[in-house]
Design a protein around this motif. Structure first.
Motif: not given
Length: 422
Positions: A379-381, A404-405, A412-414
């Motif tokens: 997965t990706m953030s 920052l985002a 927040d958990g990726r």
């Protein structure tokens, strides 16, 4: 000189004139060839060290000494003309050293063809990390010089041979004049033994004139031969110049391309963002920037090895590229497992939709495989920033807010998409 015959004066004059013209033309042509080669070689060598220095400084700032060694090993492997390459840190300690072989002889001339020294400075913080020294061999330079000398010698040999033939022709053409002279010298008014037809100065000048015309025609034929020889040399130089231009173009492409993923590198991204920023500022259009990071990528490297990590990076780069919809959309490898996307004239909602498209493609792909071994689903953030350029903001703000985002998405958990509202 006054005692010499017209025949000898003409022969001496033609020899001197021909040798002067050939010498000047050949000297100028040789100088142009050498200057073009030196300029091309300097450009190539300067482009090489300007290309590797940002990568070295980036790896040094991140503490990736092994990455620098691997990168420099790849550089020397791809550039056979490097005799030695050394990298020292800011304390003068040797960080990397390469010597082509123990019998190598470094060029005596320390110019930009044979030697380059580059200070390694972080382009952002301007922090000094050390310096890199590169020696290049000069066999191509010596080959050009040798070839020029050989061709020059050949041209002069041909010229001398042609001049010898020319002298023979001149002597043959002057036989009539000699016969005329003999008749004049042996003429005895009493005997009336002048058997030639009546002639005056006009007839004599006409004969000399025709001989000169023949001489000029012969010289012209020799000049054509020299011209053809020079044209052949020009074609060879043009071919070599084209090869050097192709090599320089390839080096330029390498300087803006990430070698693993074949995406644009960070340097190219910064240039592209600057251009897009100026264009959007003039048009008063918004820009969206997506900074994305592979979740738990370190775990992939630790569990499956760096070769599997490289496979993941290349596959994800292909997914990102395939997800872009417009020719103006731009994606680059920002560093490590981070990628960055620039969307010109794009609202933040459209950028968020693109992130979801990428997430869905990752979900459809599932795991990645290398030599029969599969990873867990990847997965990706994503962190998204958006703004309209104005005098109150700068292009670095787009990167800062997207970063920052992204940090918020990781916190927040990726596997999340976070929009910057600043």
């Amino acid at each position: 000189m006054r005692n010499l015959s017209i025949q000898m004066k003409m022969i001496i004059g033609v020899i001197c004139f021909t040798l002067l013209i050939v010498s000047l033309e050949r000297y100028q042509f040789s100088e142009n060839i050498v200057e073009q080669f030196i300029a091309s070689q300097k450009s190539k060598n300067r482009l090489l060290i300007d290309t590797i220095s940002p990568v070295i400084s980036l790896n040094a700032s991140l503490g990736l000494s092994d990455a620098n060694k691997e990168y420099l090993d790849r550089i020397v492997e791809q550039n056979d003309d490097i005799l030695s390459l050394t990298l020292r840190d800011n304390d003068g300690k040797m960080v990397y050293s390469y010597v082509k072989n123990n019998e190598v002889h470094f060029p005596a001339r320390a110019d930009e063809i044979h030697y380059f020294m580059k200070r390694i400075v972080d382009p952002v913080t301007e922090e000094y990390y050390g310096k890199a020294d590169i020696y290049f061999d000069d066999h191509e330079y010596q080959a050009v010089i040798h070839k020029n000398r050989v061709i020059t010698l050949q041209i002069f040999i041909v010229t001398f041979v042609l001049l010898i033939g020319f002298i023979f022709l001149i002597k043959r053409e002057f036989r009539y004049l000699q016969k005329l002279t003999e008749n004049v010298l042996t003429y005895d008014p009493q005997l009336n033994n002048f058997r030639l037809a009546k002639s005056d100065r006009k007839d004599e000048v006409g004969i000399i004139h025709n001989a000169v015309v023949a001489l000029v025609e012969k010289i012209d034929s020799y000049a054509k031969l020299l011209h053809e020889t020079n044209h052949s040399l020009e074609e060879k130089v043009a071919l070599r110049t084209k090869e050097l231009q192709d090599a320089n173009r390839q080096l330029k492409e390498l300087s803006v391309t990430d070698p693993l993923t074949q995406l644009s590198n960070r340097r190219h991204f910064e240039t592209h963002l600057h251009d897009v920023w100026l264009l959007a500022k003039r048009s008063h259009l918004e820009i969206s920037v997506i900074m994305c990071d592979i979740d738990y990528f370190k775990t992939v490297n630790d569990q499956f090895g760096h070769l599997m990590g490289d496979v993941v990076l290349k596959e994800i780069a292909a997914i990102l590229t395939a997800s872009l919809k417009r020719s103006s959309d731009f994606v680059a490898r920002y560093g490590g497992e981070e990628f960055i996307i620039v969307l010109y004239d794009t609202k933040i909602t459209a950028a968020e939709e693109l992130c979801r498209t990428i997430q869905n493609r990752l979900k459809e792909t599932g795991s990645f495989e290398y030599q029969g071994v599969k990873t867990e689903p990847i997965t990706m953030s994503f962190g998204i920033s958006n703004m309209i350029p104005s005098k109150n903001n700068v292009e670095e703000d787009l990167i800062k807010f997207a970063d920052l985002a992204l940090y918020k998405a990781k916190e927040d958990g990726r596997n999340r998409i976070v929009l910057s509202m600043d």
